[in-house]
Each structure stands twice: as structure tokens, then as C-alpha cells.
Design a protein around this motif. Structure first.
Motif, PDB file in Angstrom:
ATOM      1  N   THR A  10       5.738  -0.657  -8.589  1.00  0.00           N
ATOM      2  CA  THR A  10       5.272  -1.395  -7.428  1.00  0.00           C
ATOM      3  C   THR A  10       6.014  -2.719  -7.352  1.00  0.00           C
ATOM      4  OG1 THR A  10       3.427  -2.317  -8.696  1.00  0.00           O
ATOM      5  CG2 THR A  10       2.984  -0.325  -7.428  1.00  0.00           C
ATOM      6  N   GLY A  11       6.086  -3.270  -6.139  1.00  0.00           N
ATOM      7  CA  GLY A  11       6.760  -4.548  -5.956  1.00  0.00           C
ATOM      8  C   GLY A  11       7.242  -4.714  -4.531  1.00  0.00           C
ATOM      9  N   GLY A  12       8.173  -5.618  -4.339  1.00  0.00           N
ATOM     10  CA  GLY A  12       8.733  -5.908  -3.031  1.00  0.00           C
ATOM     11  C   GLY A  12       9.826  -4.923  -2.653  1.00  0.00           C
ATOM     12  N   PRO A  13      10.582  -5.251  -1.606  1.00  0.00           N
ATOM     13  CA  PRO A  13      11.636  -4.349  -1.133  1.00  0.00           C
ATOM     14  C   PRO A  13      12.684  -4.026  -2.194  1.00  0.00           C
ATOM     15  CG  PRO A  13      11.352  -6.198   0.388  1.00  0.00           C
ATOM     16  CD  PRO A  13      10.474  -6.452  -0.791  1.00  0.00           C
ATOM     17  N   ILE A  38      14.029   6.925   9.764  1.00  0.00           N
ATOM     18  CA  ILE A  38      12.667   6.717   9.284  1.00  0.00           C
ATOM     19  C   ILE A  38      12.259   5.285   9.583  1.00  0.00           C
ATOM     20  CG2 ILE A  38      12.831   8.415   7.420  1.00  0.00           C
ATOM     21  CD1 ILE A  38      13.105   5.936   5.523  1.00  0.00           C
ATOM     22  N   GLY A  39      10.987   5.063   9.566  1.00  0.00           N
ATOM     23  CA  GLY A  39      10.460   3.712   9.700  1.00  0.00           C
ATOM     24  C   GLY A  39       9.414   3.484   8.628  1.00  0.00           C
ATOM     25  N   LEU A  40       9.407   2.306   8.070  1.00  0.00           N
ATOM     26  CA  LEU A  40       8.380   1.943   7.108  1.00  0.00           C
ATOM     27  C   LEU A  40       7.440   0.960   7.786  1.00  0.00           C
ATOM     28  CD1 LEU A  40      10.555   1.413   3.902  1.00  0.00           C
ATOM     29  CD2 LEU A  40       9.241   3.425   4.566  1.00  0.00           C
ATOM     30  N   ASN A  41       6.152   1.279   7.780  1.00  0.00           N
ATOM     31  CA  ASN A  41       5.194   0.403   8.445  1.00  0.00           C
ATOM     32  C   ASN A  41       4.478  -0.495   7.435  1.00  0.00           C
ATOM     33  OD1 ASN A  41       3.038   1.893   7.323  1.00  0.00           O
ATOM     34  ND2 ASN A  41       3.112   3.350   9.002  1.00  0.00           N
ATOM     35  N   ARG A  42       3.582  -1.309   7.924  1.00  0.00           N
ATOM     36  CA  ARG A  42       2.903  -2.283   7.060  1.00  0.00           C
ATOM     37  C   ARG A  42       2.096  -1.601   5.960  1.00  0.00           C
ATOM     38  NH1 ARG A  42      -1.036  -7.311   8.691  1.00  0.00           N
ATOM     39  NH2 ARG A  42      -1.363  -7.952   6.554  1.00  0.00           N
ATOM     40  N   ALA A  43       1.421  -0.508   6.290  1.00  0.00           N
ATOM     41  CA  ALA A  43       0.632   0.196   5.274  1.00  0.00           C
ATOM     42  C   ALA A  43       1.529   0.698   4.145  1.00  0.00           C
ATOM     43  CB  ALA A  43      -0.130   1.359   5.902  1.00  0.00           C
ATOM     44  N   GLU A  44       2.729   1.191   4.491  1.00  0.00           N
ATOM     45  CA  GLU A  44       3.651   1.657   3.457  1.00  0.00           C
ATOM     46  C   GLU A  44       4.179   0.496   2.613  1.00  0.00           C
ATOM     47  OE1 GLU A  44       5.466   5.677   5.322  1.00  0.00           O
ATOM     48  OE2 GLU A  44       5.837   3.819   6.404  1.00  0.00           O
ATOM     49  N   TYR A  47       1.397  -0.214   0.284  1.00  0.00           N
ATOM     50  CA  TYR A  47       1.353   0.866  -0.706  1.00  0.00           C
ATOM     51  C   TYR A  47       2.423   0.626  -1.775  1.00  0.00           C
ATOM     52  CZ  TYR A  47       1.671   5.667  -2.522  1.00  0.00           C
ATOM     53  OH  TYR A  47       1.712   6.773  -3.326  1.00  0.00           O
ATOM     54  N   ARG A  48       3.636   0.303  -1.320  1.00  0.00           N
ATOM     55  CA  ARG A  48       4.741   0.014  -2.238  1.00  0.00           C
ATOM     56  C   ARG A  48       4.378  -1.133  -3.183  1.00  0.00           C
ATOM     57  NH1 ARG A  48       8.414  -2.748   1.006  1.00  0.00           N
ATOM     58  NH2 ARG A  48       7.353  -4.555   0.187  1.00  0.00           N
ATOM     59  N   ALA A  49       3.661  -2.123  -2.680  1.00  0.00           N
ATOM     60  CA  ALA A  49       3.275  -3.279  -3.487  1.00  0.00           C
ATOM     61  C   ALA A  49       2.046  -3.005  -4.351  1.00  0.00           C
ATOM     62  CB  ALA A  49       3.007  -4.477  -2.573  1.00  0.00           C
ATOM     63  N   GLY A  50       1.412  -1.823  -4.191  1.00  0.00           N
ATOM     64  CA  GLY A  50       0.219  -1.486  -4.957  1.00  0.00           C
ATOM     65  C   GLY A  50      -1.045  -2.106  -4.410  1.00  0.00           C
ATOM     66  N   LEU A  51      -1.028  -2.482  -3.102  1.00  0.00           N
ATOM     67  CA  LEU A  51      -2.162  -3.178  -2.487  1.00  0.00           C
ATOM     68  C   LEU A  51      -2.921  -2.336  -1.469  1.00  0.00           C
ATOM     69  CD1 LEU A  51      -0.329  -6.566  -1.830  1.00  0.00           C
ATOM     70  CD2 LEU A  51      -1.850  -5.990  -3.742  1.00  0.00           C
ATOM     71  N   TYR A  52      -2.586  -1.058  -1.333  1.00  0.00           N
ATOM     72  CA  TYR A  52      -3.186  -0.236  -0.282  1.00  0.00           C
ATOM     73  C   TYR A  52      -3.682   1.067  -0.887  1.00  0.00           C
ATOM     74  CZ  TYR A  52      -3.619   2.165   4.230  1.00  0.00           C
ATOM     75  OH  TYR A  52      -4.087   2.836   5.323  1.00  0.00           O
ATOM     76  N   MET A  53      -4.969   1.300  -0.792  1.00  0.00           N
ATOM     77  CA  MET A  53      -5.590   2.545  -1.253  1.00  0.00           C
ATOM     78  C   MET A  53      -5.236   2.864  -2.707  1.00  0.00           C
ATOM     79  SD  MET A  53      -5.355   4.866   2.183  1.00  0.00           S
ATOM     80  CE  MET A  53      -6.461   6.099   1.543  1.00  0.00           C
ATOM     81  N   GLY A  54      -5.303   1.882  -3.551  1.00  0.00           N
ATOM     82  CA  GLY A  54      -5.069   2.096  -4.974  1.00  0.00           C
ATOM     83  C   GLY A  54      -3.608   2.058  -5.349  1.00  0.00           C
ATOM     84  N   THR A  55      -3.363   2.240  -6.610  1.00  0.00           N
ATOM     85  CA  THR A  55      -2.002   2.217  -7.134  1.00  0.00           C
ATOM     86  C   THR A  55      -1.329   3.555  -6.848  1.00  0.00           C
ATOM     87  OG1 THR A  55      -2.720   0.745  -8.893  1.00  0.00           O
ATOM     88  CG2 THR A  55      -0.628   1.865  -9.216  1.00  0.00           C
ATOM     89  N   PRO A  56      -0.099   3.537  -6.334  1.00  0.00           N
ATOM     90  CA  PRO A  56       0.590   4.800  -6.051  1.00  0.00           C
ATOM     91  C   PRO A  56       0.928   5.549  -7.331  1.00  0.00           C
ATOM     92  CG  PRO A  56       2.057   2.938  -5.658  1.00  0.00           C
ATOM     93  CD  PRO A  56       0.711   2.377  -5.973  1.00  0.00           C
ATOM     94  N   LYS A  57       0.902   6.878  -7.245  1.00  0.00           N
ATOM     95  CA  LYS A  57       1.364   7.706  -8.352  1.00  0.00           C
ATOM     96  C   LYS A  57       2.892   7.620  -8.352  1.00  0.00           C
ATOM     97  CE  LYS A  57       1.285  12.342 -10.214  1.00  0.00           C
ATOM     98  NZ  LYS A  57       1.001  13.738  -9.964  1.00  0.00           N
ATOM     99  N   LEU A  58       3.456   7.187  -9.447  1.00  0.00           N
ATOM    100  CA  LEU A  58       4.895   6.939  -9.504  1.00  0.00           C
ATOM    101  C   LEU A  58       5.618   8.022 -10.285  1.00  0.00           C
ATOM    102  CD1 LEU A  58       4.647   3.125 -10.191  1.00  0.00           C
ATOM    103  CD2 LEU A  58       5.140   4.239  -8.019  1.00  0.00           C
ATOM    104  N   PRO A  59       6.845   8.351  -9.939  1.00  0.00           N
ATOM    105  CA  PRO A  59       7.590   7.860  -8.780  1.00  0.00           C
ATOM    106  C   PRO A  59       6.994   8.408  -7.489  1.00  0.00           C
ATOM    107  CG  PRO A  59       8.858   9.580  -9.846  1.00  0.00           C
ATOM    108  CD  PRO A  59       7.631   9.336 -10.695  1.00  0.00           C
TER     109      PRO A  59
END
Length: 73
Positions: A10-13, A38-44, A47-59
Motif C-alpha cells: 500500500t502507498g501512494g502512486p 483505463i481510469g483510476l478513480n478516487r476509491a481505487e 484502496y491502493r493506500a489501504g484506506l478503503y474497505m480494508g487492506t487489499p490482498k496483495l499483490p
């Protein structure tokens, strides 16, 4: 090979990585789709930062709304 945007942490761009992904041939009743943009929206971004709907399963792959076309190649 298909190119994907994947995150391994998780993190920034700066955590976005372009990677090659091997995909098999389409099976019966399936088609291959060529993604043109493709487009990346605010929710994504959250999600990438780990702030949306829990921590993403990585990778994890990014971009849930591609612009695509389909045809026989």
C-alpha cells in the motif's frame, strides 16, 4: 503477454507497477478483450493506500473500469 498495473504494497502512486502477466487462450464461450484505456478513480486510490474497505490482498491489480474492444485476433 498482457500488461497490468499491480501493487505489492500500500502507498501512494509510487507503488504502482507495470508488469507483464501471462494469460491463456480463451476457452469455450469466452472471448479475449483488448483494453484500450483505463481510469483510476478516487476509491481505487484509497484502496491502493489501504484506506478503503480494508487492506487489499496483495499483490492486487488496479483499474476496475477499462475501455475495451473485443474481436478475434
Amino acid at each position: 503477454m498482457t500488461q497490468v498495473i499491480r501493487i505489492h504494497q500500500t502507498g501512494g502512486p509510487e507503488v504502482l507497477r507495470f508488469e507483464d502477466l501471462a494469460v491463456g487462450d480463451p476457452g469455450p464461450g469466452e472471448i479475449r478483450v483488448r483494453v484500450e484505456a483505463i481510469g483510476l478513480n478516487r476509491a481505487e486510490a484509497m484502496y491502493r493506500a489501504g484506506l478503503y474497505m480494508g487492506t487489499p490482498k496483495l499483490p492486487s491489480l488496479m483499474a476496475s473500469r477499462p475501455r475495451a474492444s473485443s474481436r478475434r485476433w
